[in-house]
Enzyme design. Sequence first.
Site, PDB file in Angstrom:
ATOM      1  N   ASP A  82      16.840 -65.379  17.872  1.00  0.00           N
ATOM      2  CA  ASP A  82      17.796 -66.153  17.097  1.00  0.00           C
ATOM      3  C   ASP A  82      17.952 -67.590  17.576  1.00  0.00           C
ATOM      4  OD1 ASP A  82      18.457 -64.270  15.121  1.00  0.00           O
ATOM      5  OD2 ASP A  82      19.663 -63.157  16.553  1.00  0.00           O
TER       6      ASP A  82
ATOM      7  N   TYR B 232      24.211 -61.050  10.947  1.00  0.00           N
ATOM      8  CA  TYR B 232      24.982 -60.955  12.191  1.00  0.00           C
ATOM      9  C   TYR B 232      25.728 -62.246  12.490  1.00  0.00           C
ATOM     10  CZ  TYR B 232      24.047 -56.490  14.517  1.00  0.00           C
ATOM     11  OH  TYR B 232      24.053 -55.172  14.881  1.00  0.00           O
TER      12      TYR B 232
END
Length: 722
Positions: free
Chosen positions: A331, A415
């Site tokens: 990420d 998320y």
Amino acid sequence: MGSVPSPPPQPHPLAQLSKDEFCKARDVIVKSHDSSESLFFRSIYLQEPRKEELVPFLEAEHAGTLSDATQRPPRSAFVDYDIVKPDKHQNVRSVVRLDSGEVVSSQHTVDEAYPYFTLAEFAKCEDIILKSDLFKEAMSEFSLPEGFVITVDPWPTGGADGAGEPRYMQGLVFAKDASKKNNDTNHYGFPIPIIPIIDWVTLKVIRVDRLATGGADDGIEPAPRGNAPKKLFRNIRSAEYVPELLDRPLREGLKPLNVVQPEGASFTVQSDGLVEWQNWRFRLGVTPREGAVLHDVCYSNRPVMYRLSYSELTVPYGDPRPPFHRKQAFDFGDGGCGRAANVLELGCDCLGAIHYVSSFIASADGSPTEAKSVVCLHEQDNGILFKHTNFRTGRAVVTRSRELVVQFIATLANYEYVFAFKLDLAGGITLETRATGIVSVVAIDEGKKSNYGNVVSPGVLAQNHQHIFAARIDPAIDSYRQGDTQVVVEESHGAKIDAKTNPHGNLYEVRRSTVAAPTWIDAEPKVNRTLRLENPKKQNEVSGKKVGYKLMAPATQMMMADDDSILAKRAPFAKHNMWVTGHRDGELWAAGEFTNQSRREKGGVSDMVSRGDWFTDDGNSHTADAANGNGHLDPHDSTSGRKSSPVLWPVYGFTHNPRVEDWPVMPVEAYQIHLRPADFFTSNPALDVPSTRNQSSVLVQCCGDVDEQGKTVREILGNGQG
């Protein structure tokens, strides 16, 4: 004659780029290319000064001897951009010196080192897929309920299946109930079992992967296609989480709980990023990849940390069915948590008296786009700081623990990650990570169960996965100079009964070993394995021990993917709890700079360990310390090694085997890394914290007795110490 105006003050070497500096860097790059070349800008941000240039400036700053004559590191900007051609995008990373306006370095990335995706690129994904004939053909295999429309989440494709693949992006396909006429309806409740793949140079869908939807005993391959379209979502169950769409009333009885600071905040923030609070001072920066970064962290003007940041997060999934074997996000490296940082809202993400910090993100043409309120600073109560009651007199002295919180939140598709640095009144620093948002889900045939995850709603499988984080700690324990910080592994071992030294068997020994060379170190709670960051040249005048800080990180499970798998080869950092490497300017990434579609880590912590640096000149062989048995060759035999300062990379995470309670939005999972002073001070540094009662606290009565309802503690108990 009028006086000559004074030149404007020079920005601090660690201050974020101003808007003018940002534009100047872009213009320098544009002018360095032929007008016929098309440029696509990815990021423009401060190129941090080299450590050897910055340290003398910081030392002069803290000594109060800065003047116009003080040598300042040059202000530079890092510019990441593509030269766009019909058949290829050439990625270039340049450094522009802002005073002279010259390009001082320029590096073209090698083939198969693909840059991250920008937000603008992610935004194109859905439109490309929905217009694709290949995708439309694949969707004809399914029948959706009336009122449902298709939506697509962009995702990196994970590790490449073979060398030499073009730059790809994939789309995870869902349906959304448009009949609710609310754009926030949860599309994750309706996964569609196909994944289209886009060639990111031609911007076309090149294939559509079909997904297996079977249960525990149905194998790993997709089921054969039927003759008629497969009806999806026959047993629709609400997966909403926004208040106006819930199928239940909001609970009652939660009365307001306000954080009230009638005199305002106790911290100050300067326009150049200087933050001061209760003996702490540091410089706050924001980068597109890392988000918030703390520089030059000092307590009572004594340096503690040169730089603190979050470095990487990899999320490998445990579903072996193709193409899920590639499902692994990085990420920070694939997209960037700074680019994905939320616009924080007053009274929601942080409470109390809040200061927000904004930044600039590069648009495709290189112009600065304001990323507004992406970092918040606030104070919060953290319970009791210390307390003691004199049992003879009944006198209790208690103080409250307060923290200064520097926080940012990144949304990566489904998320959310909440990243915080917390500084406390007793000289401690905590790095806290919270995960929330919506679990990544795929389709499963209704009525079936799976070994690869948990069914959280009819036809919805939340896959097992891990979240493995790496932070980066560049210490400066009471000094910025090389050689003035060492890493010591400290363990506590029980001792055998010995008639002379331990006749009753209650002794335990504290064993210490200095980390002489880069290595990895695994957690071992059985011996309370702890790392101490110490200044070998300074002793605590009370204890006689070296001044230092101790690092305490959770002993969490590391990556479970097989060592020979692509997932593990891309992220060897995730195999160990701690890495110690030698400092190099610009080395900030635990998994290397280029994670997008990588097949192995390149330039990450495992490479940093293998090059053969060393930290000490004590005449030893410089093998790895005994804490892990991971031996290294004598670094003096290495052609690339050199004496260096240690940098620490704590690795921690959680193995997420989803619960039904994680659906449709999961409560936070929180993990913390603690840096605590260890013989750094001569006593508890928080002794001077006032021990005063909180005047806004009130008594809550029971049994209908309301005689004193609403009276404050001060009114009922009188004045006095807590």
